[in-house]
Design an enzyme around this catalytic site. Structure first.
Site, PDB file in Angstrom:
ATOM      1  N   VAL A  82       0.828  -1.208   0.000  1.00  0.00           N
ATOM      2  CA  VAL A  82       0.000   0.000   0.000  1.00  0.00           C
ATOM      3  C   VAL A  82       0.866   1.263   0.000  1.00  0.00           C
ATOM      4  O   VAL A  82       0.655   2.181  -0.795  1.00  0.00           O
ATOM      5  CB  VAL A  82      -0.961  -0.001   1.215  1.00  0.00           C
ATOM      6  CG1 VAL A  82      -1.619   1.357   1.414  1.00  0.00           C
ATOM      7  CG2 VAL A  82      -2.036  -1.062   1.013  1.00  0.00           C
ATOM      8  N   LYS A 123      14.863  -3.224   2.290  1.00  0.00           N
ATOM      9  CA  LYS A 123      13.864  -2.746   1.327  1.00  0.00           C
ATOM     10  C   LYS A 123      14.249  -1.363   0.787  1.00  0.00           C
ATOM     11  O   LYS A 123      14.208  -1.118  -0.418  1.00  0.00           O
ATOM     12  CB  LYS A 123      12.505  -2.673   2.044  1.00  0.00           C
ATOM     13  CG  LYS A 123      11.323  -2.574   1.148  1.00  0.00           C
ATOM     14  CD  LYS A 123      10.031  -2.582   1.945  1.00  0.00           C
ATOM     15  CE  LYS A 123       9.410  -3.946   2.087  1.00  0.00           C
ATOM     16  NZ  LYS A 123       8.059  -3.944   2.625  1.00  0.00           N
ATOM     17  N   ARG A 140      -6.402  -3.196  -5.108  1.00  0.00           N
ATOM     18  CA  ARG A 140      -6.252  -4.655  -5.125  1.00  0.00           C
ATOM     19  C   ARG A 140      -4.847  -4.981  -5.578  1.00  0.00           C
ATOM     20  O   ARG A 140      -4.359  -4.392  -6.557  1.00  0.00           O
ATOM     21  CB  ARG A 140      -7.229  -5.285  -6.130  1.00  0.00           C
ATOM     22  CG  ARG A 140      -8.679  -5.116  -5.790  1.00  0.00           C
ATOM     23  CD  ARG A 140      -9.547  -5.373  -7.028  1.00  0.00           C
ATOM     24  NE  ARG A 140      -9.210  -4.416  -8.098  1.00  0.00           N
ATOM     25  CZ  ARG A 140      -9.711  -4.473  -9.333  1.00  0.00           C
ATOM     26  NH1 ARG A 140     -10.550  -5.425  -9.663  1.00  0.00           N
ATOM     27  NH2 ARG A 140      -9.376  -3.580 -10.249  1.00  0.00           N
ATOM     28  N   GLU A 141      -4.189  -5.899  -4.902  1.00  0.00           N
ATOM     29  CA  GLU A 141      -2.889  -6.348  -5.384  1.00  0.00           C
ATOM     30  C   GLU A 141      -3.082  -6.950  -6.766  1.00  0.00           C
ATOM     31  O   GLU A 141      -4.099  -7.587  -7.039  1.00  0.00           O
ATOM     32  CB  GLU A 141      -2.281  -7.368  -4.427  1.00  0.00           C
ATOM     33  CG  GLU A 141      -1.784  -6.704  -3.158  1.00  0.00           C
ATOM     34  CD  GLU A 141      -1.184  -7.689  -2.167  1.00  0.00           C
ATOM     35  OE1 GLU A 141      -0.736  -8.764  -2.567  1.00  0.00           O
ATOM     36  OE2 GLU A 141      -1.182  -7.355  -0.964  1.00  0.00           O
ATOM     37  N   LYS A 169     -14.229   0.492   5.417  1.00  0.00           N
ATOM     38  CA  LYS A 169     -13.228  -0.427   4.853  1.00  0.00           C
ATOM     39  C   LYS A 169     -13.537  -1.885   5.229  1.00  0.00           C
ATOM     40  O   LYS A 169     -13.531  -2.780   4.385  1.00  0.00           O
ATOM     41  CB  LYS A 169     -11.831  -0.022   5.353  1.00  0.00           C
ATOM     42  CG  LYS A 169     -10.714  -0.972   4.988  1.00  0.00           C
ATOM     43  CD  LYS A 169     -10.482  -1.067   3.490  1.00  0.00           C
ATOM     44  CE  LYS A 169      -9.513  -2.177   3.158  1.00  0.00           C
ATOM     45  NZ  LYS A 169      -9.379  -2.414   1.735  1.00  0.00           N
ATOM     46  N   ASN A 194     -14.712  -5.070   2.634  1.00  0.00           N
ATOM     47  CA  ASN A 194     -13.983  -6.342   2.524  1.00  0.00           C
ATOM     48  C   ASN A 194     -14.831  -7.519   3.001  1.00  0.00           C
ATOM     49  O   ASN A 194     -14.813  -8.588   2.404  1.00  0.00           O
ATOM     50  CB  ASN A 194     -12.665  -6.280   3.309  1.00  0.00           C
ATOM     51  CG  ASN A 194     -11.571  -5.624   2.478  1.00  0.00           C
ATOM     52  OD1 ASN A 194     -11.838  -5.183   1.361  1.00  0.00           O
ATOM     53  ND2 ASN A 194     -10.368  -5.572   2.982  1.00  0.00           N
ATOM     54  N   LEU A 199     -18.049 -13.205  -8.368  1.00  0.00           N
ATOM     55  CA  LEU A 199     -18.895 -14.404  -8.438  1.00  0.00           C
ATOM     56  C   LEU A 199     -18.126 -15.531  -9.142  1.00  0.00           C
ATOM     57  O   LEU A 199     -18.683 -16.243  -9.965  1.00  0.00           O
ATOM     58  CB  LEU A 199     -20.200 -14.103  -9.181  1.00  0.00           C
ATOM     59  CG  LEU A 199     -21.242 -13.269  -8.440  1.00  0.00           C
ATOM     60  CD1 LEU A 199     -22.485 -13.050  -9.298  1.00  0.00           C
ATOM     61  CD2 LEU A 199     -21.643 -13.927  -7.104  1.00  0.00           C
ATOM     62  N   CYS A 244      -5.595  -9.417   2.868  1.00  0.00           N
ATOM     63  CA  CYS A 244      -6.667  -8.567   3.420  1.00  0.00           C
ATOM     64  C   CYS A 244      -7.925  -9.324   3.855  1.00  0.00           C
ATOM     65  O   CYS A 244      -8.284  -9.279   5.032  1.00  0.00           O
ATOM     66  CB  CYS A 244      -7.038  -7.490   2.417  1.00  0.00           C
ATOM     67  SG  CYS A 244      -5.705  -6.308   2.171  1.00  0.00           S
TER      68      CYS A 244
END
Ligand code: NAD
Length: 458
Positions: A11, A35, A179-180, A232, A236, A278, A288
């Site tokens: 994120v 990192k 979304r990843e 949020k 989800n 779906l 998540c």
């Protein structure tokens, strides 16, 4: 405007890079030296489509920098985003250790008015907690010094040393919905921006931060921090419920010979339902949905509310993995000593993230049964090697299938949709294809001589 992002993960890095691309001056800070060194040497620690190009562009333009030195990053910025992890505690509740630590750090480095924006997914009341921690831990400085440093008016305190001041700040809850696997696109084309704050001043600043999105008519939902926090979790939990619902229908289809794809299509054509989420399969996974459904359930319980639907969703999602292993057993019999070829390790396509990946859970269950695993994933092999030493990691789909008792498709990578099935059939020990993402047409695959099973359609 200068922005600091604390936490340079999926994120934080995407947010920082995209905001830099909006023309803002962004410093991404992280405590993980490896990192930051990687980013500073031109590498990118995660895979996201278009992210690398965008990072390079904005670093060259001088708008995006990376650091482990939080003090300077905070002091020079007007808006501080918090994007650290909120993993699960053992009871499923959200662990706020990282958030609390960051709030303390920010408190020490406040030198003028700042907007503190929480982007991490957190239980209701966390914005208030962050505010309390910052207020409690803020350094109190002499008024003359503060006036030099700040244009805004710090609040006076009367203490032993005469008049002392604290710098003002505002808290915003600004949950993230990317979304990843399509994070850059999602950040720059969101369905909505949620801004939860009680401060009109902070709201104005946030609108300025997101101005490029405002200009393309992105809807803004402005509300209080508590509501933003719950929005949020509600999103989800609802999406996880939708996925679980179609999986339950698919399981019923398996019992009665109905076709879940036809059902999902018909449901999706109903404007009140929409076709998204779906797609039947192994159940939801990723960093998540599993943790956020658990955290919301735990939070509701603490509030004295038994969130019955969510409890059912969580347990049905766990059972979905087990049912998939039962499917494999149905075709292979006893799994002990059998070799199973798994295609896909990431929790979904276009990411290297294996956190709570259904494929990883299935592998764990198969290993418990004594199976040997051969596997392949276009991006997630390195991450998987960190948790499983005893799998056979292969170069491609065909090496994976070689001499295996069955081929299992566990992630919906596009490149798995067009396998040379005749070649696969030749190199498998027995022609068994368990298509747990429904990538293939059952009749076509069966006509090639495969023993084939998908999810919710024969
Ligand atoms: N990953 C997603 O798709 C996604 C989408 C929406 C919301 N979220 C939420 O956003 C938050 C972050 O998720 P993520 O996937 O980016 O996590 P992540 O684990 O990829 O990244 C978190 C980063 O924070 C850093 N960090 C932790 N403590 C720090 C500190 N004190 N100072 C500096 N850096 C620190 C860690 O080193 C790590 O790099 C979570 O709350 C998550 O639920 C995630």
């Amino acid at each position: 405007m200068k922005i600091c992002i604390i936490g340079t993960g999926y994120v934080g890095l995407v947010t920082g890079t995209c905001l830099a691309d909006f023309g803002l001056q962004v410093t991404c800070a992280d405590q993980d030296e490896k990192k930051i060194n990687l980013l500073n040497s031109g590498g990118v620690p995660i895979y996201e489509p278009n992210l690398e190009v965008l990072i390079k562009k904005n670093v060259s333009a001088g708008r995006l920098t990376f650091t482990t030195v939080l003090e300077k990053a905070v002091k020079q910025s007007e808006v501080i985003f918090i994007a650290v992890g909120t993993p699960s505690n053992s009871d499923g509740s959200a662990n706020l250790k990282q958030i609390k630590k960051v709030a303390q750090q920010i408190a020490h480095y406040l030198n003028e008015y700042k907007v503190i924006v929480n982007k991490s997914t957190v239980p209701i009341g966390t914005a208030t907690k962050i505010k309390e921690i910052i207020s409690k831990n803020q350094n109190v400085i002499a008024r003359s010094e503060a006036t030099k440093q700040s244009q805004s008016s710090p609040s006076p305190l009367r203490g032993e040393g005469g008049v002392r001041v604290k710098h003002p700040f505002d808290i915003v809850s600004n949950p993230e919905f990317l979304r990843e696997g399509s994070a850059v696109y999602d950040f720059t084309h969101p369905d909505k921006i949620v801004i939860g704050t009680n401060s009109p001043k902070a709201l104005k600043i946030m609108q300025e931060v997101y101005r490029p999105l405002y200009l393309i008519n992105t809807p803004f939902v402005t509300t209080n921090p508590e509501t933003a926090e719950l929005i949020k979790y509600a999103c989800n939990a609802f999406l996880a419920t939708k996925i679980t619902f179609i999986n339950e229908i698919a399981n019923l289809c398996d019992k009665v010979g109905a076709d879940v794809h036809q059902i999902a299509k018909a449901m999706g054509l109903d404007g009140r339902i929409s076709p998204k989420f779906l797609h039947p399969g192994l159940g939801y996974g990723g960093s998540c949905f599993p943790k956020d459904t658990e955290a919301l359930y735990q939070f509701a319980t603490i509030c004295g509310y038994d969130f019955k639907i969510l409890k059912g969703v969580i347990s049905a999602n766990k059972r979905q993995r087990e049912l998939m292993v039962e499917k494999i057993k149905h075709h292979l019999g006893v799994l002990k000593g059998k070799t199973i070829a798994i295609l896909g390790l990431a929790f979904k396509q276009n990411t290297d993230d294996i956190r709570k990946s259904p494929a990883i859970d299935i592998i764990q269950l198969l290993l418990k049964e004594g199976a040997h695993i051969r596997c392949f994933d276009p991006l997630a092999m390195d991450n998987t090697k960190k948790i499983f030493l005893n799998l056979t990691y292969c170069q491609d789909e065909y090496e994976t299938a070689h001499n295996s008792d069955a081929l299992v498709i566990a992630t919906e990578w596009n490149q798995f949709r067009n396998l040379d099935l005749l070649k696969i059939k030749k190199i498998l020990k027995s022609p068994i294809l368990l298509d747990l993402r429904n990538l293939y047409n059952p009749d076509k695959v069966k006509s090639l001589g495969f023993d084939y099973e998908g999810v919710g359609r024969k």
